[in-house]
Scaffold this motif. Sequence first.
Motif, PDB file in Angstrom:
ATOM      1  N   SER A  10       0.826  -1.204   0.000  1.00  0.00           N
ATOM      2  CA  SER A  10       0.000   0.000   0.000  1.00  0.00           C
ATOM      3  C   SER A  10       0.867   1.264   0.000  1.00  0.00           C
ATOM      4  O   SER A  10       0.634   2.197  -0.765  1.00  0.00           O
ATOM      5  CB  SER A  10      -0.926  -0.010   1.218  1.00  0.00           C
ATOM      6  OG  SER A  10      -1.646   1.182   1.306  1.00  0.00           O
ATOM      7  N   LEU A  11       1.876   1.278   0.853  1.00  0.00           N
ATOM      8  CA  LEU A  11       2.773   2.437   0.919  1.00  0.00           C
ATOM      9  C   LEU A  11       3.630   2.569  -0.337  1.00  0.00           C
ATOM     10  O   LEU A  11       3.892   3.675  -0.812  1.00  0.00           O
ATOM     11  CB  LEU A  11       3.654   2.343   2.165  1.00  0.00           C
ATOM     12  CG  LEU A  11       2.921   2.493   3.497  1.00  0.00           C
ATOM     13  CD1 LEU A  11       3.865   2.201   4.655  1.00  0.00           C
ATOM     14  CD2 LEU A  11       2.292   3.865   3.626  1.00  0.00           C
ATOM     15  N   LEU A  13       2.770   1.689  -3.375  1.00  0.00           N
ATOM     16  CA  LEU A  13       1.914   2.226  -4.430  1.00  0.00           C
ATOM     17  C   LEU A  13       1.681   3.723  -4.250  1.00  0.00           C
ATOM     18  O   LEU A  13       1.670   4.485  -5.220  1.00  0.00           O
ATOM     19  CB  LEU A  13       0.582   1.476  -4.482  1.00  0.00           C
ATOM     20  CG  LEU A  13       0.666   0.045  -5.001  1.00  0.00           C
ATOM     21  CD1 LEU A  13      -0.683  -0.657  -4.848  1.00  0.00           C
ATOM     22  CD2 LEU A  13       1.133   0.015  -6.447  1.00  0.00           C
ATOM     23  N   GLU A  14       1.515   4.145  -3.016  1.00  0.00           N
ATOM     24  CA  GLU A  14       1.326   5.560  -2.728  1.00  0.00           C
ATOM     25  C   GLU A  14       2.565   6.365  -3.136  1.00  0.00           C
ATOM     26  O   GLU A  14       2.468   7.418  -3.762  1.00  0.00           O
ATOM     27  CB  GLU A  14       1.039   5.725  -1.237  1.00  0.00           C
ATOM     28  CG  GLU A  14       0.492   7.063  -0.854  1.00  0.00           C
ATOM     29  CD  GLU A  14       0.080   7.102   0.605  1.00  0.00           C
ATOM     30  OE1 GLU A  14       0.278   8.159   1.223  1.00  0.00           O
ATOM     31  OE2 GLU A  14      -0.432   6.090   1.123  1.00  0.00           O
ATOM     32  N   LEU A  15       3.726   5.862  -2.793  1.00  0.00           N
ATOM     33  CA  LEU A  15       4.990   6.505  -3.148  1.00  0.00           C
ATOM     34  C   LEU A  15       5.164   6.570  -4.666  1.00  0.00           C
ATOM     35  O   LEU A  15       5.606   7.566  -5.222  1.00  0.00           O
ATOM     36  CB  LEU A  15       6.142   5.717  -2.517  1.00  0.00           C
ATOM     37  CG  LEU A  15       7.558   6.213  -2.750  1.00  0.00           C
ATOM     38  CD1 LEU A  15       7.763   7.575  -2.134  1.00  0.00           C
ATOM     39  CD2 LEU A  15       8.544   5.213  -2.146  1.00  0.00           C
ATOM     40  N   ARG A  16       4.766   5.515  -5.336  1.00  0.00           N
ATOM     41  CA  ARG A  16       4.939   5.381  -6.781  1.00  0.00           C
ATOM     42  C   ARG A  16       4.068   6.344  -7.576  1.00  0.00           C
ATOM     43  O   ARG A  16       4.466   6.832  -8.628  1.00  0.00           O
ATOM     44  CB  ARG A  16       4.611   3.932  -7.143  1.00  0.00           C
ATOM     45  CG  ARG A  16       4.930   3.516  -8.533  1.00  0.00           C
ATOM     46  CD  ARG A  16       4.728   2.008  -8.623  1.00  0.00           C
ATOM     47  NE  ARG A  16       4.744   1.273  -9.802  1.00  0.00           N
ATOM     48  CZ  ARG A  16       4.922   1.630 -11.041  1.00  0.00           C
ATOM     49  NH1 ARG A  16       5.097   2.846 -11.333  1.00  0.00           N
ATOM     50  NH2 ARG A  16       4.912   0.781 -12.032  1.00  0.00           N
ATOM     51  N   ARG A  17       2.841   6.633  -7.101  1.00  0.00           N
ATOM     52  CA  ARG A  17       1.892   7.459  -7.865  1.00  0.00           C
ATOM     53  C   ARG A  17       2.470   8.817  -8.253  1.00  0.00           C
ATOM     54  O   ARG A  17       2.429   9.208  -9.409  1.00  0.00           O
ATOM     55  CB  ARG A  17       0.597   7.646  -7.089  1.00  0.00           C
ATOM     56  CG  ARG A  17      -0.380   6.560  -7.337  1.00  0.00           C
ATOM     57  CD  ARG A  17      -1.732   6.830  -6.676  1.00  0.00           C
ATOM     58  NE  ARG A  17      -2.329   5.552  -6.366  1.00  0.00           N
ATOM     59  CZ  ARG A  17      -2.381   5.005  -5.168  1.00  0.00           C
ATOM     60  NH1 ARG A  17      -1.912   5.653  -4.121  1.00  0.00           N
ATOM     61  NH2 ARG A  17      -2.907   3.827  -4.991  1.00  0.00           N
TER      62      ARG A  17
END
Length: 113
Positions: A10-11, A13-17
Amino acid sequence: MPPESDIFESLRLELRRGSLILAVLGLLRREHYGYTLRKALALAGVEIDEGALYPMLRRLETQGLLTSEWREEDKRNKRFYRLSEDGVRVLARLVDAWRALNASVTDILEGGS
């Protein structure tokens, strides 16, 4: 509590966006259509699937950061994207902000501040 792997994913993916948006804007300083943009991202080590890329391109265009036009190439109609004038200015500001944040986070992770 969710398993550690779920939290990590989850983290991640958040960083990647946010990073993906910056990478897409950076590559669109030169004109691309969707497929060549995906290939350029992949060559740089940034994988993105079509289901994420095309909605992002439409959103960035709606925000005024990209321009696009349909053209025929190789007997197929393709939509070509590039940064708008506003996109160029916003990208420059985002790059400055990203570099400052990256430097601060790197300092923190290396035991500084």
